[in-house]
Design a protein around this motif. Sequence first.
Motif, short mmCIF file in Angstrom:
data_model
loop_
_atom_site.label_atom_id
_atom_site.label_comp_id
_atom_site.label_asym_id
_atom_site.label_seq_id
_atom_site.Cartn_x
_atom_site.Cartn_y
_atom_site.Cartn_z
N PRO A 1 102.22 25.34 -76.64
CA PRO A 1 102.08 23.93 -77.01
C PRO A 1 101.88 23.05 -75.77
N GLY A 2 100.91 22.15 -75.85
CA GLY A 2 100.65 21.22 -74.76
C GLY A 2 99.73 21.75 -73.69
N LEU A 3 99.41 23.05 -73.72
CA LEU A 3 98.54 23.64 -72.71
C LEU A 3 97.09 23.54 -73.14
N LYS A 4 96.23 23.18 -72.21
CA LYS A 4 94.80 23.09 -72.47
C LYS A 4 94.07 23.65 -71.27
N ILE A 5 93.13 24.59 -71.49
CA ILE A 5 92.39 25.22 -70.39
C ILE A 5 91.00 24.62 -70.32
N SER A 6 90.65 24.08 -69.17
CA SER A 6 89.29 23.57 -68.98
C SER A 6 88.36 24.72 -68.66
N ASN A 7 87.07 24.52 -68.89
CA ASN A 7 86.08 25.56 -68.61
C ASN A 7 86.04 25.87 -67.13
#
Length: 316
Positions: free
Chosen positions: A121-127
């Motif tokens: 939760p809360g983690l987002k991976i950019s390209n």
Amino acid sequence: MSSGKKKLKDLLQQSDNRTCADCGAHDPKWASPTIGVFICLKCCGGHRLLGPNISKVLSVTIDEWTDEEIDAMIEVGGNSSANAIYEAHVPDGVKPGPDASSEQRNKYIRSKYEHQEFLKPGLKISNRSVPQPSPPKENSFHAPSSSSNPTPKPECLDGAIGHLKITVLQGANLAVRDMLSSDPYVVLQLGEQKAQTTIMRSNLNPIWNEDLMLAVPEDYGPVKLQVFDYDRFSADDIMGEAEIDIAPMLTSAMAYGDASMFGDMQIGKWLKSHDNALLEDSTVNIVDGKVKQEVSLQLQNVESGMIYLEIEWIPP
């Protein structure tokens, strides 16, 4: 072997990388350097649908890799490291298995990498930044200029069972379509795929020695071969055609499995008959651990012309 290729091979030998990151199929031969995972041929189609900005897909055995792409794979560390992030919270029964349908795979791959539904939760991976290829040009029946000689890249078709590398060796006694000669090029078609050689200017006995790559679907038919005369100002003229029955090669190759385990030997044959274009029987052989076949064709529906090929089976 270059140091970069050796690093990639060593990474592939890790136990976690011997199965597909998405479905668990054994012995994956494809990878996504933008994500850092090794994947199987069937899951490769789902990654293609994401687009290269999310997942650029390369063959481990066929494609040329840049140092940056290899470093990107090494940086992640393999399927276990990547899945620890991308599959941190996968609900039971959601991840597809090796026998999953294309629809199940594609839905899961989109959820996993594009929507990132299974992250903490809360983690987002950019390209990640990995150099992208130039947009592919669609094949057409109007050939490029003779100065163009692109390196063939295999299409990763969903459900493909392997690839054919067809080396168009040469033509002989081709038909005249201009005043005194022709500007021939060869087009190969398998299903919806097309691949073509470069143009040979004013040459009725051209030597191409050019490799063309075609993916083989499960419901494959014959490879259609056509020769055309390039015309700058009007439609290109047909210079004959033929069909290549690939069933003898594929049946033999699959019966023997890993060709690298056998010495040089004949394993099959496509027989010349009145209803095919063969000039002579075409044998299927294991040569230096690879399944190969030499094919000599008499072009049909034309006054004259022969085409000589070498075909190699490349398993998934």
